[in-house]
Write a protein that holds these residues in place. Structure first.
Motif, mmCIF file in Angstrom:
data_model
loop_
_atom_site.group_PDB
_atom_site.id
_atom_site.type_symbol
_atom_site.label_atom_id
_atom_site.label_comp_id
_atom_site.label_asym_id
_atom_site.label_seq_id
_atom_site.Cartn_x
_atom_site.Cartn_y
_atom_site.Cartn_z
ATOM 1 N N HIS A 25 43.198 31.291 42.509
ATOM 2 C CA HIS A 25 41.748 31.162 42.402
ATOM 3 C C HIS A 25 41.308 30.228 41.289
ATOM 4 N N HIS A 29 39.887 26.100 44.896
ATOM 5 C CA HIS A 29 39.629 27.023 46.004
ATOM 6 C C HIS A 29 38.143 27.040 46.413
ATOM 7 N N HIS A 61 31.651 32.648 44.931
ATOM 8 C CA HIS A 61 32.134 33.876 45.563
ATOM 9 C C HIS A 61 33.322 34.547 44.870
ATOM 10 N N ASP A 62 34.153 33.767 44.198
ATOM 11 C CA ASP A 62 35.313 34.387 43.547
ATOM 12 C C ASP A 62 35.199 34.435 42.021
ATOM 13 N N HIS A 111 31.981 39.677 51.720
ATOM 14 C CA HIS A 111 32.966 38.693 52.197
ATOM 15 C C HIS A 111 34.433 39.148 52.157
ATOM 16 N N ASP A 135 36.132 31.130 53.801
ATOM 17 C CA ASP A 135 37.138 31.684 52.875
ATOM 18 C C ASP A 135 38.417 32.065 53.626
HETATM 19 FE FE LIG Z 1 37.932 33.285 48.090
#
Ligand SMILES: [Fe+2]
Length: 194
Positions: A25, A29, A61-62, A111, A135
């Protein structure tokens, strides 16, 4: 969302991901997920969407899971928990508008777990569905598989996964539609080589 706001969010994410210790991550990504998301809305001809807001969601998102200081297995199983702790603080930091805040929170919260658990959001809103598919498609990229194999001696969870990753990932690539909110996306060549 304005282009300027999106650039500010990308910069914020770049700074946060720079200190992430998780090899799966890094900043590359979310960059790839965002590119997938833009391709998805093009392929599906989706026009009722704000592409800047969609990109912002992909970039963000991460970030919660990257801030979560636990081992890889814990991060995997408790990703929703990490999101509920960190995402509201992140959104306070970047000061998004109220309507957008709800859309971002909802999409990111929903997600996780498409791969391998197929927890999809086929009845969800468009931002959630596109983020999750973008993703999932990145999860199956060869570069991610290589990252997992390269780091298998560093992380016990990756070591365990490495025994069945190759076969499973090939299976999922061949059955991509089962892992997507928009199964029709499976007919595009996402992986460059077969
Ligand atoms: Fe992701």
């Amino acid at each position: 969302m304005t282009g300027e706001e999106l650039e500010r969010i990308k910069e914020y994410v770049r700074n946060k991901m720079a200190v992430s210790t998780d090899p799966q991550h890094g900043y590359d990504h979310p960059y790839r997920v965002s590119a997938n998301a833009l391709k998805i809305i093009k392929y599906l001809n989706i026009s009722k969407i704000d592409p800047n807001l969609l990109e912002a969601i992909c970039y963000l998102h991460d970030v919660p899971v990257s801030l979560y200081k636990h081992n890889s297995a814990f991060k995997h199983f408790f990703e929703k928990h990490a999101i509920s702790i960190y995402l509201p603080m992140i959104l306070d930091d970047i000061k998004v508008k109220n309507g957008e805040r709800w859309i971002i929170l909802n999409a990111i919260k929903r997600h996780p777990f498409s791969i391998p658990y197929k927890r999809l959001n086929r009845n969800g809103d468009i931002y959630t569905k596109v983020l999750q598919d973008a993703d999932s498609i990145d999860f199956l990229q060869f570069v991610r598989e290589e990252g997992l194999m390269e780091n298998r001696y560093k992380y016990f969870f990756y070591f365990i996964l490495s025994f069945f990753a190759k076969r499973y990932l090939n299976y999922a690539r061949r059955n991509l539609g089962n892992y997507l909110n928009f199964p029709e996306l499976a007919r595009y060549n996402w992986f460059g080589r077969e």
